[in-house]
Write an enzyme that holds these catalytic residues in place. Structure first.
Site, PDB file in Angstrom:
ATOM      1  N   LYS A   2       0.855  -1.188   0.000  1.00  0.00           N
ATOM      2  CA  LYS A   2       0.000   0.000   0.000  1.00  0.00           C
ATOM      3  C   LYS A   2       0.891   1.238   0.000  1.00  0.00           C
ATOM      4  CE  LYS A   2      -3.904   1.703   2.874  1.00  0.00           C
ATOM      5  NZ  LYS A   2      -4.677   1.384   4.091  1.00  0.00           N
ATOM      6  N   SER A  12      -9.534   0.817   3.302  1.00  0.00           N
ATOM      7  CA  SER A  12      -8.745   1.736   2.510  1.00  0.00           C
ATOM      8  C   SER A  12      -7.640   1.077   1.691  1.00  0.00           C
ATOM      9  CB  SER A  12      -8.116   2.788   3.426  1.00  0.00           C
ATOM     10  OG  SER A  12      -7.208   2.192   4.349  1.00  0.00           O
ATOM     11  N   SER A  27      -9.498  -1.982   7.287  1.00  0.00           N
ATOM     12  CA  SER A  27      -8.993  -1.637   5.951  1.00  0.00           C
ATOM     13  C   SER A  27      -8.158  -2.692   5.264  1.00  0.00           C
ATOM     14  CB  SER A  27      -8.190  -0.338   6.024  1.00  0.00           C
ATOM     15  OG  SER A  27      -9.047   0.742   6.273  1.00  0.00           O
TER      16      SER A  27
END
Lengths: 69, 469
Positions: free
Chosen positions: B75, B150, B174
């Site tokens: 990420k 997310s 997330s």
């Protein structure tokens, strides 16, 4: 607790904040349009309810510890 | 690229590499081609560094390293030396990492090769993965739906076959939520077990580094590499090193599995509940005992979480907000403004509620070894859908998708989402297993028992029909 007004938030956001906030952002706090998170007024009411729950002398959470079974 | 390699487990790829059935350079190049072919639709990658990865892979020919030549991606909150860390925002347009985050450094030391940086909700603020700057990741099973967030790119990259495993962060679900929406295994370890050093913070109290993988075994192997004390992380907990894959095949016989009486099975899609019921029956058949458990009153948990998130996020962003405030997205700025108006006493009180949640949850874990819930109350929503309707109640999408996961960021317990079937709308469904602190091995063992049952297996997405939305 009285309902939060825009003039109160404007006062906070111009007189005692760490950042400068735009007019739209101040309005969002009292009249939410984005709807991404809970409206601030709703949050305040929920916080007011939480404030009435007695937590005794319980301190804030720290690091987790291994559970004992 | 052969689909079987794009969707192969890390264990299988390691076997192929060890036996020289494929070389590290060849494997990285195959993923590079695939990123090139599918990133327009998936929007999984913000920064593709596969050309650099190909050169790194050359140096790994014949390596004996545990993860030698395994391509992964993180990420875009994780620092990778020499590569931009955007955190999914324009604010960090010029931020180039001067060192690896601890997790990335540990993986690279083990021979893994970084393919690039993955898309996310701006600064991890939000569970839908919507990103106005880099696009919103599509769900590989239905590109009209979100991948979740997310850590949207972390899930999309796996579902589109664009990395062998990925890293994400989990502040309210997330990692577990996008993993569930995209049919992957998502692990949020115990708070403090995996260091957050070199990861852009959102909320120090609730942030966890997480893993997404194709299999439970892969997640266990990856955790064995990245877990461990880091003196640079004030939240890091010093516990002995562990091989989390060691007892994975031991099954669930004799385990006591808690089934929450309230909240976690309420306002949930009926088909999801039906899949979870099938998992419960299977676990019983395998010798586990299901035990009803009562969690604390959940009605205020989101309030408690938000009351901690927003002031901490404001503090984390105070400098950039002053210098580059106009580069922030509108929704994130609005959230930070909430953080400005929360009183210190309210913030402290919220942290005291977390202490209470932890006490009450630890009490539950005196009676049971694990807790089983649906991972999410709904399947992946449509792109741009602001509200969802469940059982006649309309709810903001971001609230709904994290309803069953957020609590365990506050308690800090390890939690895994693991696929358990397909919804009739063609999307994956997952369960969530939660365990005692630092008992990841047990959580993964039960997850592996579910995964091993073909009845819960899900098909790969059919990418041939996907078009750019």
């Amino acid at each position: 607790m009285e309902r939060l007004t825009k003039s109160t938030v404007t006062g906070i956001c111009t007189q005692m904040t760490s950042q400068l906030w735009k007019e739209a952002e101040i309005s969002e706090l009292t009249d939410p349009k984005l709807g991404v998170i809970t409206g601030f007024q709703d949050l305040l009411e929920e916080l007011d309810a939480l404030g009435k729950i007695d937590l005794g002398t319980l301190p804030p959470a720290g690091a987790v510890q291994k559970d004992t079974v | 690229m052969h689909e079987d390699l794009a969707y192969a487990s890390v264990r299988h790829l390691r076997h192929l590499l060890k036996n020289s059935a494929i070389g590290p350079r060849e494997l990285v190049s195959l993923f590079a081609e695939r990123i090139s072919a599918h990133n327009d639709v998936s929007k999984a990658y913000i920064t593709d560094t596969s050309a650099l990865a190909e050169r790194e892979a050359d140096a790994l020919e014949g390596t004996e390293a545990l993860f030698g030549g395994i391509p992964f991606a993180s990420k875009d909150l994780f620092d990778v030396k020499g590569v931009p860390t955007t955190a999914g925002s324009r604010v960090f347009y010029d931020r180039i990492a001067d060192r690896d985050s601890t997790c990335v450094a540990r993986l690279r030391k083990a021979g893994a090769v970084s393919l690039g940086k993955l898309n996310a909700h701006e600064f991890a603020y939000g569970a839908t993965g919507e990103n106005p700057h880099f696009g919103t990741c599509a769900n590989a099973y239905d590109p009209t739906r979100i991948a979740g967030g997310s850590s949207s790119g972390s899930a999309a990259a796996l579902a589109f076959g664009l990395a062998a495993f990925t890293l994400g962060t989990d502040t309210g679900g997330s990692v577990r939520v996008p993993a569930a929406f995209c049919g992957q295994v998502g692990l949020k370890p115990t708070a403090g077990l995996v260091p957050t050093t070199g990861v852009v913070p959102y909320c120090w109290t609730l942030d966890h580094v997480g893993i997404m993988a194709r299999t439970v075994t892969d997640a266990a192997d990856i955790l064995s590499v990245i877990a461990g004390f880091d003196a640079e992380d004030p939240g890091s907990v010093n516990v002995p090193e562990e091989n989390y894959a060691a007892g994975l095949e031991e099954g669930v016989s004799g385990l006591r599995i808690g089934i929450p009486r309230a909240f976690f099975y309420e306002r949930c899609d009926a088909e999801i509940l039906s899949h979870v019921e099938a998992v419960k029956r299977f676990l019983e058949d395998e010798g586990a005992k299901l035990v009803p458990v009562t969690f604390p009153d959940m009605s205020q948990t989101r309030t408690v979480s938000l009351t901690i998130q927003m002031p901490e996020a404001l503090s984390a962003h105070s400098t950039h907000l002053r210098d580059r405030g106009d580069l922030y997205g509108e929704d994130f700025r609005a959230g930070l403004a909430v953080g400005q108006c929360i009183l210190a006493e309210q913030y402290i009180r919220a942290k005291r509620f977390i202490a209470r949640y932890r006490q009450e949850t630890s009490r539950i874990f005196k009676d049971v070894d694990l807790v089983l819930t649906p991972a999410t109350p709904i399947i992946a929503p449509k792109l741009g859908q602001s509200h969802v309707m469940v059982d006649g109640v309309s709810e903001p999408t971001g609230n709904a998708v994290t309803r069953y996961s957020t609590f365990f960021n506050m308690t800090g317990n390890p939690a895994v989402s693991v696929p358990c079937g397909m919804h009739s709308e063609g999307l994956p469904v997952s369960v969530q297993l939660v365990g005692r602190y630092f008992e990841e091995a047990l959580v993964l063992r039960a997850s592996r028992a579910i995964e091993r049952n073909d009845k819960f297996a899900i098909p790969l997405p059919d990418l041939r029909t996907l078009k750019k939305q």
